[in-house]
Structure formats: C-alpha cells, structure tokens
Design a protein around this motif. Structure first.
Motif, PDB file in Angstrom:
ATOM      1  N   SER A  89       0.807  -1.212   0.000  1.00 57.61           N
ATOM      2  CA  SER A  89       0.000   0.000   0.000  1.00 57.61           C
ATOM      3  C   SER A  89       0.848   1.274   0.000  1.00 57.61           C
ATOM      4  CB  SER A  89      -0.926  -0.011   1.222  1.00 57.61           C
ATOM      5  OG  SER A  89      -1.620   1.197   1.324  1.00 57.61           O
ATOM      6  N   VAL A  90       1.896   1.320   0.816  1.00 57.26           N
ATOM      7  CA  VAL A  90       2.667   2.560   0.949  1.00 57.26           C
ATOM      8  C   VAL A  90       3.804   2.695  -0.063  1.00 57.26           C
ATOM      9  CG1 VAL A  90       2.095   2.865   3.386  1.00 57.26           C
ATOM     10  CG2 VAL A  90       4.229   1.740   2.774  1.00 57.26           C
ATOM     11  N   THR A  91       4.252   1.570  -0.662  1.00 57.54           N
ATOM     12  CA  THR A  91       5.357   1.655  -1.618  1.00 57.54           C
ATOM     13  C   THR A  91       4.954   1.322  -3.043  1.00 57.54           C
ATOM     14  OG1 THR A  91       6.087  -0.662  -1.435  1.00 57.54           O
ATOM     15  CG2 THR A  91       6.981   0.913   0.188  1.00 57.54           C
ATOM     16  N   GLY A  92       3.887   0.525  -3.193  1.00 57.53           N
ATOM     17  CA  GLY A  92       3.508   0.047  -4.514  1.00 57.53           C
ATOM     18  C   GLY A  92       4.264  -1.209  -4.912  1.00 57.53           C
ATOM     19  N   PHE A  93       5.135  -1.701  -4.027  1.00 62.59           N
ATOM     20  CA  PHE A  93       5.941  -2.882  -4.306  1.00 62.59           C
ATOM     21  C   PHE A  93       5.602  -3.996  -3.326  1.00 62.59           C
ATOM     22  CE2 PHE A  93       8.387   0.739  -5.792  1.00 62.59           C
ATOM     23  CZ  PHE A  93       8.747   0.341  -7.066  1.00 62.59           C
ATOM     24  N   SER A  94       5.817  -5.221  -3.768  1.00 62.54           N
ATOM     25  CA  SER A  94       5.623  -6.379  -2.897  1.00 62.54           C
ATOM     26  C   SER A  94       6.859  -6.590  -2.039  1.00 62.54           C
ATOM     27  CB  SER A  94       5.405  -7.648  -3.735  1.00 62.54           C
ATOM     28  OG  SER A  94       4.278  -7.493  -4.556  1.00 62.54           O
ATOM     29  N   VAL A  95       6.660  -7.196  -0.870  1.00 60.99           N
ATOM     30  CA  VAL A  95       7.782  -7.557  -0.010  1.00 60.99           C
ATOM     31  C   VAL A  95       8.757  -8.390  -0.837  1.00 60.99           C
ATOM     32  CG1 VAL A  95       8.464  -8.947   1.989  1.00 60.99           C
ATOM     33  CG2 VAL A  95       6.457  -7.464   2.127  1.00 60.99           C
ATOM     34  N   GLY A  96      10.036  -8.081  -0.732  1.00 67.68           N
ATOM     35  CA  GLY A  96      11.051  -8.779  -1.509  1.00 67.68           C
ATOM     36  C   GLY A  96      11.442  -8.056  -2.785  1.00 67.68           C
ATOM     37  N   ASN A  97      10.604  -7.108  -3.210  1.00 66.46           N
ATOM     38  CA  ASN A  97      10.900  -6.334  -4.422  1.00 66.46           C
ATOM     39  C   ASN A  97      11.017  -4.838  -4.149  1.00 66.46           C
ATOM     40  OD1 ASN A  97      10.940  -8.494  -6.306  1.00 66.46           O
ATOM     41  ND2 ASN A  97       8.717  -8.571  -6.199  1.00 66.46           N
ATOM     42  N   VAL A  98      11.019  -4.449  -2.885  1.00 68.40           N
ATOM     43  CA  VAL A  98      11.087  -3.030  -2.541  1.00 68.40           C
ATOM     44  C   VAL A  98      12.470  -2.490  -2.933  1.00 68.40           C
ATOM     45  CG1 VAL A  98      10.925  -1.335  -0.679  1.00 68.40           C
ATOM     46  CG2 VAL A  98       9.442  -3.352  -0.650  1.00 68.40           C
ATOM     47  N   MET A 100      15.810   0.049  -3.231  1.00 70.45           N
ATOM     48  CA  MET A 100      16.612   0.801  -2.262  1.00 70.45           C
ATOM     49  C   MET A 100      16.473   2.312  -2.436  1.00 70.45           C
ATOM     50  SD  MET A 100      20.189  -1.295  -1.959  1.00 70.45           S
ATOM     51  CE  MET A 100      20.550  -1.425  -3.706  1.00 70.45           C
ATOM     52  N   LEU A 101      15.748   2.747  -3.440  1.00 68.27           N
ATOM     53  CA  LEU A 101      15.569   4.183  -3.671  1.00 68.27           C
ATOM     54  C   LEU A 101      14.257   4.408  -4.406  1.00 68.27           C
ATOM     55  CD1 LEU A 101      16.419   4.655  -6.954  1.00 68.27           C
ATOM     56  CD2 LEU A 101      18.572   3.945  -5.953  1.00 68.27           C
ATOM     57  N   GLY A 102      13.855   5.669  -4.480  1.00 65.86           N
ATOM     58  CA  GLY A 102      12.648   6.001  -5.228  1.00 65.86           C
ATOM     59  C   GLY A 102      11.370   5.929  -4.416  1.00 65.86           C
ATOM     60  N   ILE A 103      11.486   5.692  -3.122  1.00 60.30           N
ATOM     61  CA  ILE A 103      10.315   5.646  -2.254  1.00 60.30           C
ATOM     62  C   ILE A 103      10.310   6.948  -1.447  1.00 60.30           C
ATOM     63  CG2 ILE A 103       9.190   4.447  -0.339  1.00 60.30           C
ATOM     64  CD1 ILE A 103      10.519   1.890  -1.403  1.00 60.30           C
ATOM     65  N   LYS A 131      22.877  -3.125  -8.048  1.00 66.04           N
ATOM     66  CA  LYS A 131      24.231  -3.007  -7.494  1.00 66.04           C
ATOM     67  C   LYS A 131      24.565  -1.529  -7.562  1.00 66.04           C
ATOM     68  CE  LYS A 131      29.025  -4.206  -8.635  1.00 66.04           C
ATOM     69  NZ  LYS A 131      29.890  -4.889  -9.616  1.00 66.04           N
ATOM     70  N   ILE A 132      24.867  -0.922  -6.399  1.00 72.04           N
ATOM     71  CA  ILE A 132      25.038   0.535  -6.380  1.00 72.04           C
ATOM     72  C   ILE A 132      26.054   0.962  -5.327  1.00 72.04           C
ATOM     73  CG2 ILE A 132      23.137   0.918  -4.739  1.00 72.04           C
ATOM     74  CD1 ILE A 132      22.365   3.382  -6.537  1.00 72.04           C
ATOM     75  N   ASP A 133      26.693   2.074  -5.586  1.00 71.24           N
ATOM     76  CA  ASP A 133      27.578   2.697  -4.616  1.00 71.24           C
ATOM     77  C   ASP A 133      26.714   3.078  -3.409  1.00 71.24           C
ATOM     78  OD1 ASP A 133      28.984   4.608  -3.083  1.00 71.24           O
ATOM     79  OD2 ASP A 133      29.864   5.564  -4.838  1.00 71.24           O
ATOM     80  N   PRO A 134      27.063   2.646  -2.202  1.00 69.93           N
ATOM     81  CA  PRO A 134      26.210   2.939  -1.045  1.00 69.93           C
ATOM     82  C   PRO A 134      26.064   4.427  -0.751  1.00 69.93           C
ATOM     83  CG  PRO A 134      28.287   1.981  -0.332  1.00 69.93           C
ATOM     84  CD  PRO A 134      28.238   1.867  -1.825  1.00 69.93           C
ATOM     85  N   ASN A 135      27.026   5.240  -1.152  1.00 68.84           N
ATOM     86  CA  ASN A 135      26.898   6.691  -0.965  1.00 68.84           C
ATOM     87  C   ASN A 135      25.701   7.238  -1.736  1.00 68.84           C
ATOM     88  OD1 ASN A 135      29.309   7.481   0.694  1.00 68.84           O
ATOM     89  ND2 ASN A 135      30.307   6.350  -0.946  1.00 68.84           N
ATOM     90  N   ALA A 136      25.355   6.586  -2.838  1.00 68.56           N
ATOM     91  CA  ALA A 136      24.205   7.017  -3.636  1.00 68.56           C
ATOM     92  C   ALA A 136      22.903   6.871  -2.848  1.00 68.56           C
ATOM     93  CB  ALA A 136      24.132   6.216  -4.924  1.00 68.56           C
ATOM     94  N   LEU A 137      22.859   5.912  -1.935  1.00 64.74           N
ATOM     95  CA  LEU A 137      21.642   5.720  -1.144  1.00 64.74           C
ATOM     96  C   LEU A 137      21.351   6.954  -0.286  1.00 64.74           C
ATOM     97  CD1 LEU A 137      22.150   2.008  -0.031  1.00 64.74           C
ATOM     98  CD2 LEU A 137      20.847   2.889  -1.985  1.00 64.74           C
ATOM     99  N   PHE A 138      22.414   7.620   0.157  1.00 67.88           N
ATOM    100  CA  PHE A 138      22.240   8.841   0.946  1.00 67.88           C
ATOM    101  C   PHE A 138      21.800   9.993   0.052  1.00 67.88           C
ATOM    102  CE2 PHE A 138      24.764   6.237   3.682  1.00 67.88           C
ATOM    103  CZ  PHE A 138      24.362   6.577   4.961  1.00 67.88           C
ATOM    104  N   LYS A 139      22.301  10.013  -1.160  1.00 66.72           N
ATOM    105  CA  LYS A 139      21.964  11.071  -2.116  1.00 66.72           C
ATOM    106  C   LYS A 139      20.535  10.934  -2.633  1.00 66.72           C
ATOM    107  CE  LYS A 139      23.369  12.776  -6.664  1.00 66.72           C
ATOM    108  NZ  LYS A 139      24.260  12.592  -7.804  1.00 66.72           N
ATOM    109  N   LEU A 140      20.069   9.688  -2.828  1.00 64.39           N
ATOM    110  CA  LEU A 140      18.815   9.443  -3.532  1.00 64.39           C
ATOM    111  C   LEU A 140      17.623   9.121  -2.631  1.00 64.39           C
ATOM    112  CD1 LEU A 140      20.321   7.358  -6.469  1.00 64.39           C
ATOM    113  CD2 LEU A 140      19.705   9.790  -6.453  1.00 64.39           C
ATOM    114  N   ASN A 141      17.823   9.156  -1.320  1.00 63.12           N
ATOM    115  CA  ASN A 141      16.734   8.894  -0.372  1.00 63.12           C
ATOM    116  C   ASN A 141      16.573  10.074   0.576  1.00 63.12           C
ATOM    117  OD1 ASN A 141      15.763   6.120  -0.889  1.00 63.12           O
ATOM    118  ND2 ASN A 141      17.876   5.554  -0.455  1.00 63.12           N
ATOM    119  N   LYS A 142      15.443  10.154   1.223  1.00 55.82           N
ATOM    120  CA  LYS A 142      15.187  11.175   2.248  1.00 55.82           C
ATOM    121  C   LYS A 142      15.686  10.620   3.587  1.00 55.82           C
ATOM    122  CE  LYS A 142      10.897  12.323   2.269  1.00 55.82           C
ATOM    123  NZ  LYS A 142       9.479  12.621   2.103  1.00 55.82           N
TER     124      LYS A 142
END
Length: 148
Positions: A89-98, A100-103, A131-142
């Motif tokens: 409901s809150v993400t639009g994705f099923s558990v297991g497919n959520v 790492m960004l865009g939410i 597969k992503i640089d973990p620093n990007a997770l800080f840049k692309l998430n709230k």
C-alpha cells in the motif's frame, strides 16, 4: 521500474541492474549468488512507527533489526515491521521487491554499508538486483538517520 531507472540515470551514480537467474529470498542467498560478503547485501524493509512509515536499508550481516535502537533513533515508543499489505500500500511494491531508492518515505540507512564500494539490493523489479555505490543511497533517499 521505469521511475527507478530514470532516477538512476539522472543521478550520475555508479550502478548496475543485474538480472538474477534464480529468485533470491535471503541475504545469504544473495551473498552466495553474487559471491560477495553478506554485509554487502542491503535488504530494504518498511517499518511502522507512531510517526508513520519509514524505509530501513540494512546490512545483511545484521540478521535481524534491533527495534530498540530504531525507537531510540526516532524518539518513539513503538516500532514494528510493516505487514505485507502495508508495504504494498505505501510503496507500490511487494515484499522482496522493494527498491533501495525512489520511495518517498523517510529513510534510515545502516552505516555498515559504507564499508563497501558497492552494495546489492532491491530494484523494484522481480529477479533483478540493483548493485550501487552505497553513498548514492544517501543522495537518492530522504535520509533521517543512520544505524551504527
């Protein structure tokens, strides 16, 4: 998935979308499949607090989430994993497919992930790993907090 792909293209971050030949359900399965340290696997969980839903991206090395630490970090009394229905409901994705960004939820990230050049986790698409640089997770998430 196009939204995630667009975010990634515009980000300028280093990433790769990898199609998995088999379904991956656990951090151990992911580590074995990609032949990497289990700490590089980054499951994306959705948690519920009195302050609303949050994204939690953790290192697969943890094995479990210490909700006491999350309560302390957020300054709230009750924290729990979201149900499958709530996640959808809150993400639009099923558990297991959520992904790492865009939410558009507040996000908490495990600092352990920063020890690696790349981490592996959800892309929003079944049988596809990001597969992503973990620093990007800080840049692309709230990001509202980190876990030690």
């Amino acid at each position: 998935m196009e939204n995630i792909r667009e975010i990634l293209k515009k980000s300028g971050c280093s990433y790769e979308l990898i199609h998995n030949d088999i379904p991956i359900y656990t951090a151990k399965e992911g580590a074995d499949y990609f032949k990497i340290d289990i700490a590089q696997i980054a499951p994306t969980l959705i948690i519920y607090t009195a302050m609303g839903f949050h994204v939690l991206i953790v290192s697969g090395e943890r094995g479990h989430v210490n909700f006491k630490d999350i309560k302390h970090l957020l300054g709230c009394k009750n924290v729990r994993l979201a149900t499958k229905e709530e996640v959808k409901s809150v993400t639009g994705f099923s558990v297991g497919n959520v992904p790492m960004l865009g939410i558009s939820l507040p996000c908490i990230i495990d600092r352990k992930l920063l020890e690696f050049s790349f981490v592996y986790g959800g892309s929003g698409e079944k049988d596809t790993t990001l597969k992503i640089d973990p620093n990007a997770l800080f840049k692309l998430n709230k990001v509202v907090g980190t876990m030690d």
